[in-house]
Design a protein around this motif. Structure first.
Motif, PDB file in Angstrom:
ATOM      1  N   ILE A 241     -26.540 -47.147  14.011  1.00 52.82           N
ATOM      2  CA  ILE A 241     -27.449 -48.102  13.377  1.00 52.82           C
ATOM      3  C   ILE A 241     -26.865 -49.512  13.435  1.00 52.82           C
ATOM      4  O   ILE A 241     -27.575 -50.499  13.684  1.00 52.82           O
ATOM      5  N   SER A 242     -25.563 -49.620  13.215  1.00 60.51           N
ATOM      6  CA  SER A 242     -24.913 -50.925  13.319  1.00 60.51           C
ATOM      7  C   SER A 242     -24.994 -51.470  14.736  1.00 60.51           C
ATOM      8  O   SER A 242     -25.184 -52.672  14.944  1.00 60.51           O
ATOM      9  N   LEU A 243     -24.878 -50.587  15.733  1.00 58.12           N
ATOM     10  CA  LEU A 243     -25.002 -51.027  17.123  1.00 58.12           C
ATOM     11  C   LEU A 243     -26.419 -51.485  17.426  1.00 58.12           C
ATOM     12  O   LEU A 243     -26.624 -52.451  18.170  1.00 58.12           O
ATOM     13  N   LEU A 244     -27.423 -50.787  16.877  1.00 54.09           N
ATOM     14  CA  LEU A 244     -28.814 -51.204  17.069  1.00 54.09           C
ATOM     15  C   LEU A 244     -29.011 -52.639  16.600  1.00 54.09           C
ATOM     16  O   LEU A 244     -29.647 -53.449  17.298  1.00 54.09           O
ATOM     17  N   LYS A 245     -28.480 -52.969  15.446  1.00 56.95           N
ATOM     18  CA  LYS A 245     -28.595 -54.342  14.953  1.00 56.95           C
ATOM     19  C   LYS A 245     -27.657 -55.286  15.698  1.00 56.95           C
ATOM     20  O   LYS A 245     -27.963 -56.475  15.845  1.00 56.95           O
ATOM     21  N   GLY A 246     -26.514 -54.747  16.165  1.00 54.30           N
ATOM     22  CA  GLY A 246     -25.562 -55.585  16.886  1.00 54.30           C
ATOM     23  C   GLY A 246     -26.053 -56.028  18.246  1.00 54.30           C
ATOM     24  O   GLY A 246     -25.519 -56.989  18.810  1.00 54.30           O
ATOM     25  N   THR A 247     -27.065 -55.346  18.792  1.00 56.53           N
ATOM     26  CA  THR A 247     -27.615 -55.788  20.072  1.00 56.53           C
ATOM     27  C   THR A 247     -28.233 -57.180  19.982  1.00 56.53           C
ATOM     28  O   THR A 247     -28.449 -57.825  21.009  1.00 56.53           O
ATOM     29  N   SER A 248     -28.537 -57.626  18.764  1.00 60.50           N
ATOM     30  CA  SER A 248     -29.091 -58.983  18.623  1.00 60.50           C
ATOM     31  C   SER A 248     -28.096 -60.053  19.049  1.00 60.50           C
ATOM     32  O   SER A 248     -28.484 -61.192  19.343  1.00 60.50           O
ATOM     33  N   VAL A 249     -26.802 -59.689  19.110  1.00 66.23           N
ATOM     34  CA  VAL A 249     -25.782 -60.664  19.492  1.00 66.23           C
ATOM     35  C   VAL A 249     -25.880 -61.019  20.974  1.00 66.23           C
ATOM     36  O   VAL A 249     -25.439 -62.097  21.381  1.00 66.23           O
ATOM     37  N   VAL A 250     -26.481 -60.159  21.791  1.00 61.50           N
ATOM     38  CA  VAL A 250     -26.533 -60.427  23.226  1.00 61.50           C
ATOM     39  C   VAL A 250     -27.503 -61.552  23.559  1.00 61.50           C
ATOM     40  O   VAL A 250     -27.699 -61.857  24.738  1.00 61.50           O
ATOM     41  N   TYR A 251     -28.104 -62.169  22.537  1.00 67.58           N
ATOM     42  CA  TYR A 251     -28.963 -63.327  22.819  1.00 67.58           C
ATOM     43  C   TYR A 251     -28.172 -64.443  23.486  1.00 67.58           C
ATOM     44  O   TYR A 251     -28.744 -65.277  24.202  1.00 67.58           O
ATOM     45  N   VAL A 252     -26.834 -64.471  23.262  1.00 67.81           N
ATOM     46  CA  VAL A 252     -26.006 -65.504  23.877  1.00 67.81           C
ATOM     47  C   VAL A 252     -25.950 -65.338  25.382  1.00 67.81           C
ATOM     48  O   VAL A 252     -25.555 -66.271  26.097  1.00 67.81           O
ATOM     49  N   MET A 253     -26.341 -64.165  25.898  1.00 68.78           N
ATOM     50  CA  MET A 253     -26.340 -63.904  27.333  1.00 68.78           C
ATOM     51  C   MET A 253     -27.745 -63.995  27.911  1.00 68.78           C
ATOM     52  O   MET A 253     -27.956 -63.616  29.054  1.00 68.78           O
ATOM     53  N   ALA A 254     -28.705 -64.460  27.097  1.00 69.04           N
ATOM     54  CA  ALA A 254     -30.097 -64.648  27.537  1.00 69.04           C
ATOM     55  C   ALA A 254     -30.717 -63.352  28.038  1.00 69.04           C
ATOM     56  O   ALA A 254     -31.464 -63.338  29.021  1.00 69.04           O
ATOM     57  N   ILE A 255     -30.412 -62.250  27.347  1.00 65.81           N
ATOM     58  CA  ILE A 255     -31.032 -60.961  27.656  1.00 65.81           C
ATOM     59  C   ILE A 255     -32.221 -60.788  26.720  1.00 65.81           C
ATOM     60  O   ILE A 255     -32.115 -61.028  25.512  1.00 65.81           O
ATOM     61  N   GLY A 256     -33.361 -60.361  27.262  1.00 65.92           N
ATOM     62  CA  GLY A 256     -34.607 -60.334  26.508  1.00 65.92           C
ATOM     63  C   GLY A 256     -34.724 -59.200  25.530  1.00 65.92           C
ATOM     64  O   GLY A 256     -35.671 -58.402  25.616  1.00 65.92           O
ATOM     65  N   GLU A 257     -33.794 -59.099  24.576  1.00 64.32           N
ATOM     66  CA  GLU A 257     -33.940 -58.095  23.516  1.00 64.32           C
ATOM     67  C   GLU A 257     -34.797 -58.686  22.394  1.00 64.32           C
ATOM     68  O   GLU A 257     -35.322 -59.788  22.504  1.00 64.32           O
ATOM     69  N   LEU A 258     -34.913 -57.935  21.287  1.00 65.02           N
ATOM     70  CA  LEU A 258     -35.888 -58.273  20.256  1.00 65.02           C
ATOM     71  C   LEU A 258     -35.634 -59.636  19.631  1.00 65.02           C
ATOM     72  O   LEU A 258     -36.544 -60.477  19.546  1.00 65.02           O
ATOM     73  N   PHE A 259     -34.424 -59.903  19.185  1.00 64.32           N
ATOM     74  CA  PHE A 259     -34.151 -61.163  18.511  1.00 64.32           C
ATOM     75  C   PHE A 259     -34.275 -62.340  19.476  1.00 64.32           C
ATOM     76  O   PHE A 259     -34.767 -63.419  19.100  1.00 64.32           O
ATOM     77  N   TYR A 260     -33.860 -62.161  20.718  1.00 61.77           N
ATOM     78  CA  TYR A 260     -33.967 -63.246  21.697  1.00 61.77           C
ATOM     79  C   TYR A 260     -35.428 -63.616  21.947  1.00 61.77           C
ATOM     80  O   TYR A 260     -35.783 -64.800  21.996  1.00 61.77           O
ATOM     81  N   GLN A 261     -36.295 -62.600  22.087  1.00 60.59           N
ATOM     82  CA  GLN A 261     -37.706 -62.889  22.313  1.00 60.59           C
ATOM     83  C   GLN A 261     -38.336 -63.553  21.095  1.00 60.59           C
ATOM     84  O   GLN A 261     -39.193 -64.435  21.234  1.00 60.59           O
ATOM     85  N   ALA A 262     -37.940 -63.123  19.890  1.00 61.76           N
ATOM     86  CA  ALA A 262     -38.451 -63.799  18.697  1.00 61.76           C
ATOM     87  C   ALA A 262     -38.027 -65.265  18.688  1.00 61.76           C
ATOM     88  O   ALA A 262     -38.819 -66.149  18.314  1.00 61.76           O
ATOM     89  N   GLN A 263     -36.797 -65.549  19.108  1.00 64.40           N
ATOM     90  CA  GLN A 263     -36.336 -66.932  19.196  1.00 64.40           C
ATOM     91  C   GLN A 263     -37.152 -67.728  20.207  1.00 64.40           C
ATOM     92  O   GLN A 263     -37.530 -68.882  19.947  1.00 64.40           O
ATOM     93  N   VAL A 264     -37.428 -67.123  21.346  1.00 62.65           N
ATOM     94  CA  VAL A 264     -38.193 -67.819  22.378  1.00 62.65           C
ATOM     95  C   VAL A 264     -39.586 -68.173  21.867  1.00 62.65           C
ATOM     96  O   VAL A 264     -40.086 -69.288  22.067  1.00 62.65           O
ATOM     97  N   ILE A 265     -40.221 -67.242  21.178  1.00 64.53           N
ATOM     98  CA  ILE A 265     -41.593 -67.473  20.709  1.00 64.53           C
ATOM     99  C   ILE A 265     -41.610 -68.537  19.619  1.00 64.53           C
ATOM    100  O   ILE A 265     -42.443 -69.461  19.644  1.00 64.53           O
ATOM    101  N   TYR A 266     -40.712 -68.425  18.623  1.00 64.81           N
ATOM    102  CA  TYR A 266     -40.776 -69.441  17.567  1.00 64.81           C
ATOM    103  C   TYR A 266     -40.226 -70.787  18.037  1.00 64.81           C
ATOM    104  O   TYR A 266     -40.520 -71.826  17.451  1.00 64.81           O
ATOM    105  N   GLY A 267     -39.428 -70.799  19.113  1.00 61.21           N
ATOM    106  CA  GLY A 267     -39.040 -72.075  19.697  1.00 61.21           C
ATOM    107  C   GLY A 267     -40.210 -72.758  20.387  1.00 61.21           C
ATOM    108  O   GLY A 267     -40.266 -73.992  20.468  1.00 61.21           O
TER     109      GLY A 267
END
Length: 340
Positions: A241-267
């Motif tokens: 479960i911690s890893l599932l939430k930890g995948t949000s950290v890969v936004y720094v690599m511009a990988i289109g996971e959930l948090f990165y896409q949310a950032q793109v849309i609200y940006g």
């Protein structure tokens, strides 16, 4: 010839105390108890604390419903958008790859830490120490820039000639670096979880198995591991479960996971809060699904320690529904004295 006879006297038994006379105060008429009414204990402060908590929850729910800043229309618009659903798939993909790689490597590291070889134990300890000490985001950025250190990977004899080379960028892209970083980071924690579960098993189990002539590999797979799984599973599920939430950290690599896409849309739209709520609700739903799976896996491995497996939530609901008629009957009707 003189014969001497030794006479042994048996000590007299201690005198018994006379039986105490029955206390008239303890002479209770059981028939008189049948007509008594059972009164539950009063807990006024408990009810007051519960009422205060409900008031706070009601205020929070009222704010969710009436505060226009939450912008629930935008939330509904993007909650099931195609970009968000594809991002959820990428999040689950990263979680699955990181979990498999992490626990496979963690099993090897745990075996090395339990080894009798001082060299293997030292290497495994150093691995756990290093990868637990470095933050995950630092590891991800490092693996993403590995081509800066090594332009090519060569295959050949160690410290000797190479038979072939490949470009590092072609082998380790953004997704590969993310999976590698997540897996190596997860392996350090998984190794300690697995080692802790194994050493928690009673050593007498292995000694008894060795006395019966059972091979060491079979001892581990058929005797030690099933017992260790009960201790491993809760912490392992917590790490997944911690890893599932930890995948949000890969936004720094511009990988289109959930948090990165949310950032793109609200940006692009400027609607920060509703898009963060979209990511939040999806993370809660995914975590809930993993928690349900954890419950059933733990229930499966509890069969060896409990005669009856714990009831599932659905079984508890059905048992509560069947008990409702008895709960709604008057108290006098449930007592033996109240039956006609």
């Amino acid at each position: 010839m003189t014969v001497t006879t030794v006479t042994t006297e048996t000590p007299a038994a201690p005198a018994r105390r006379p039986a105490a006379a029955p206390d008239p105060a303890l002479d209770i008429d059981l028939d008189a108890l049948d007509g008594l009414r059972t009164v539950p204990a009063r807990h006024p402060w408990r009810w007051a604390a519960g009422a205060a908590a409900l008031v706070v929850l009601a205020q929070f729910a009222h704010g969710l419903a009436t505060n226009p800043g939450w912008d629930w229309a935008t939330f509904r618009l993007y909650f099931t958008a195609d970009t968000i659903l594809r991002a959820i798939g990428r999040t689950l993909e990263l979680t699955a790859y990181g979990t498999v790689l992490g626990f496979l490597l963690g099993t090897v590291v745990a075996a090395m830490r339990l080894s009798r070889s001082a060299i293997l134990r030292s290497i495994a300890w150093a691995y756990v120490w290093v990868f637990r000490s470095i933050p995950l985001i630092v590891q991800l950025v490092f693996w993403f820039n590995l081509s800066y250190l090594y332009k090519r990977f060569g295959f050949g004899i160690p410290f000797g000639p190479t038979f072939g080379e490949v470009e590092t960028v072609g082998v380790l892209g953004a997704l590969g670096a993310a999976v590698l970083g997540l897996g190596l980071h997860q392996a350090a924690f998984a190794a300690e979880i697995i080692r802790g579960g194994i050493i928690a098993v009673d050593p007498g189990q292995r000694e008894a198995a060795a006395a019966l002539g059972i091979p060491r590999l079979r001892q581990g797979l058929r005797i030690v591991l099933p017992q260790a799984m009960r201790g491993i599973l809760p912490a392992a599920a917590n790490e997944v479960i911690s890893l599932l939430k930890g995948t949000s950290v890969v936004y720094v690599m511009a990988i289109g996971e959930l948090f990165y896409q949310a950032q793109v849309i609200y940006g692009r739209t400027g609607r920060v809060v509703p898009l963060l709520m979209v990511a939040t609700v999806w993370y809660v739903l995914l975590t809930t699904a993993l928690s349900i799976g954890q419950y059933y896996v733990e229930r499966h491995f509890a069969r060896g320690a409990q005669r009856t497996p714990p009831p599932t939530p659905w079984q508890r609901v059905r048992a509560f529904a069947r008990s409702l008629p008895d709960r709604t009957r008057p108290a006098a009707a449930r007592t033996p004295g109240g039956q006609s």
